[in-house]
Design a protein around this motif. Structure first.
Motif, short mmCIF file in Angstrom:
data_model
loop_
_atom_site.label_atom_id
_atom_site.label_comp_id
_atom_site.label_asym_id
_atom_site.label_seq_id
_atom_site.Cartn_x
_atom_site.Cartn_y
_atom_site.Cartn_z
N LEU A 64 0.83 -1.23 0.08
CA LEU A 64 -0.09 0.07 -0.57
C LEU A 64 1.14 0.68 -0.29
O LEU A 64 1.58 1.09 0.86
CB LEU A 64 -0.68 0.33 1.10
CG LEU A 64 -2.05 1.12 1.06
CD1 LEU A 64 -2.79 1.08 0.36
CD2 LEU A 64 -2.39 1.34 2.32
N GLU A 65 0.56 2.39 -0.97
CA GLU A 65 1.21 3.39 -0.75
C GLU A 65 0.18 4.77 -0.92
O GLU A 65 -0.75 4.95 -1.65
CB GLU A 65 1.74 3.66 -1.90
CG GLU A 65 3.04 2.57 -2.02
CD GLU A 65 3.63 3.10 -3.50
OE1 GLU A 65 4.46 4.21 -4.51
OE2 GLU A 65 3.55 1.81 -4.68
N LEU A 66 0.18 5.59 -0.07
CA LEU A 66 -0.99 6.28 0.29
C LEU A 66 -0.31 7.63 -0.15
O LEU A 66 0.93 7.94 0.34
CB LEU A 66 -1.06 6.88 1.28
CG LEU A 66 -2.17 5.89 2.28
CD1 LEU A 66 -2.85 5.75 3.61
CD2 LEU A 66 -3.87 5.16 0.72
N LYS A 67 -0.50 8.62 -1.07
CA LYS A 67 0.60 9.73 -1.53
C LYS A 67 -0.35 11.30 -1.45
O LYS A 67 -1.51 11.25 -1.98
CB LYS A 67 0.84 9.81 -2.25
CG LYS A 67 1.46 8.67 -2.29
CD LYS A 67 2.37 8.25 -4.65
CE LYS A 67 2.97 7.08 -4.23
NZ LYS A 67 3.13 7.06 -5.93
N ASN A 68 -0.41 11.71 0.06
CA ASN A 68 -1.19 13.10 0.26
C ASN A 68 -2.28 12.83 0.37
O ASN A 68 -3.27 13.84 -0.75
CB ASN A 68 -0.74 14.33 -1.10
CG ASN A 68 -1.00 15.29 -0.35
OD1 ASN A 68 -0.80 16.24 0.88
ND2 ASN A 68 -0.56 16.67 -1.87
N ILE A 69 -3.27 12.31 1.26
CA ILE A 69 -4.24 12.53 0.98
C ILE A 69 -5.05 13.12 1.99
O ILE A 69 -4.44 13.68 3.06
CB ILE A 69 -4.47 10.38 1.70
CG1 ILE A 69 -4.04 8.99 1.27
CG2 ILE A 69 -6.47 10.12 1.94
CD1 ILE A 69 -4.89 9.07 -0.85
N SER A 70 -6.03 13.76 1.36
CA SER A 70 -7.19 14.59 2.65
C SER A 70 -8.45 14.03 1.96
O SER A 70 -8.97 13.72 1.13
CB SER A 70 -6.60 15.78 1.92
OG SER A 70 -5.72 16.51 2.12
N LYS A 71 -9.21 15.01 2.71
CA LYS A 71 -10.90 14.50 3.04
C LYS A 71 -11.27 14.82 3.59
O LYS A 71 -10.70 15.59 5.05
CB LYS A 71 -11.04 13.16 3.40
CG LYS A 71 -12.67 12.73 3.03
CD LYS A 71 -13.01 12.16 1.44
CE LYS A 71 -14.40 12.71 1.52
NZ LYS A 71 -15.10 12.35 1.09
N ARG A 72 -12.38 16.37 2.81
CA ARG A 72 -12.89 16.65 3.99
C ARG A 72 -14.50 16.99 3.92
O ARG A 72 -14.68 16.10 2.56
CB ARG A 72 -13.09 18.72 3.43
CG ARG A 72 -11.92 18.86 2.70
CD ARG A 72 -12.04 20.21 2.01
NE ARG A 72 -12.18 21.05 3.10
CZ ARG A 72 -11.93 22.50 3.45
NH1 ARG A 72 -10.65 22.63 3.51
NH2 ARG A 72 -12.39 23.12 3.73
N PHE A 73 -15.30 16.76 4.97
CA PHE A 73 -16.43 16.46 5.10
C PHE A 73 -17.35 18.65 5.42
O PHE A 73 -17.24 18.67 6.44
CB PHE A 73 -17.31 16.26 6.19
CG PHE A 73 -16.99 14.88 6.29
CD1 PHE A 73 -17.58 13.35 5.07
CD2 PHE A 73 -15.30 14.22 6.87
CE1 PHE A 73 -16.79 12.79 4.99
CE2 PHE A 73 -15.44 12.99 6.51
CZ PHE A 73 -15.56 12.31 5.85
N GLY A 74 -17.37 19.31 4.50
CA GLY A 74 -18.01 20.59 4.41
C GLY A 74 -16.63 21.22 5.32
O GLY A 74 -15.46 20.83 3.97
#
Length: 239
Positions: free
Chosen positions: A6-16
């Motif tokens: 697994l490679e995660l690169k700069n993961i972002s998540k917004r809720f509103g």
């Protein structure tokens, strides 16, 4: 396949207006044992859902066994080697333990019926539930329900298992039992990402720990070093 599962690169998540994850990046190597710690609201569940495909990340890239999986649904990621458990066990109440484990195999596997049956029994043996294969989930104890979750996840021979708070509500001895089981599974070649509130369980299991606070990574390194990190101590114990 690359040397990482697994490679995660700069993961972002917004809720509103709420930033659940901001620029989270890390890799998981083949066969690695990683723990993820963080207080409530740190973004742990959002991270799991972005990896598994239940949520789409707003920015960043998710790479599973060398292939970018952004946009792929959870069942496609499962076919590519990703398995997960859920914080609250979700057995099919009207089906036996064996039938519960058989469902994901029948849905995702292209094997013949006999091979699917053998896989289901193999998964139950791995978690110590083979003797309970013909009972209904209502007859299982809390720790056995957790083991059933693990068996369902392991039925397709994953390269990466995300164990999402599989020890919630268990006694100290039951926690130790699950830790031993996860270490055994890891010893068989499965990389394990353990998301957990119980710090001693993470310390006992993980060779590397990642700590999230308010959606950001504040520490990532060998377990012993991370547990001494002043930022981690502050996050859990305050000033």
């Amino acid at each position: 396949m690359t040397g990482t599962v697994l490679e995660l690169k700069n993961i972002s998540k917004r809720f509103g207006g709420f930033k659940a994850l901001t620029g989270v990046s890390f890799d998981i190597a083949l066969g690695e044992r990683i723990g993820v710690l963080g207080p409530n609201g740190a973004g742990k569940s959002t991270l799991v859902n972005c990896i598994a495909g239940t949520l789409a990340c707003d920015t960043g890239v998710v790479v599973l066994n060398g292939q970018r999986v952004n946009g792929l649904p959870p069942h496609k990621r499962a076919q590519m080697g990703l398995a997960r458990t859920f914080q609250i066990p979700r057995p099919y109440r009207s089906m036996t333990v064996f039938e519960n484990v058989s469902i994901p195999i029948e849905f995702l596997s292209k094997d013949r019926a006999l091979e699917q049956e053998e896989k289901a029994y193999a998964a139950l043996r791995l978690v110590g539930l083979e003797s309970k294969s013909n009972v209904l989930p209502e007859k299982l104890s809390q720790v056995e329900l957790r083991k059933l979750e693990l068996a369902k996840a392991l039925a397709l021979d994953p390269s990466l298992l995300i164990a999402d708070e599989v020890m919630a509500g268990l006694s100290a001895s039951e926690v130790d039992e699950i830790v031993a089981l996860l270490r055994d599974l890891n010893g068989r070649g499965v990389a394990v990402l353990l998301i957990e509130h119980i710090m001693r369980a993470v310390v006992a299991f993980a060779e590397r720990v990642i700590v999230l606070v308010t959606g950001e990574t504040i520490a990532d390194g060998p377990t012993a070093e991370v547990m001494k990190d002043e930022r981690v101590v502050k996050a859990y114990l305050g000033e």
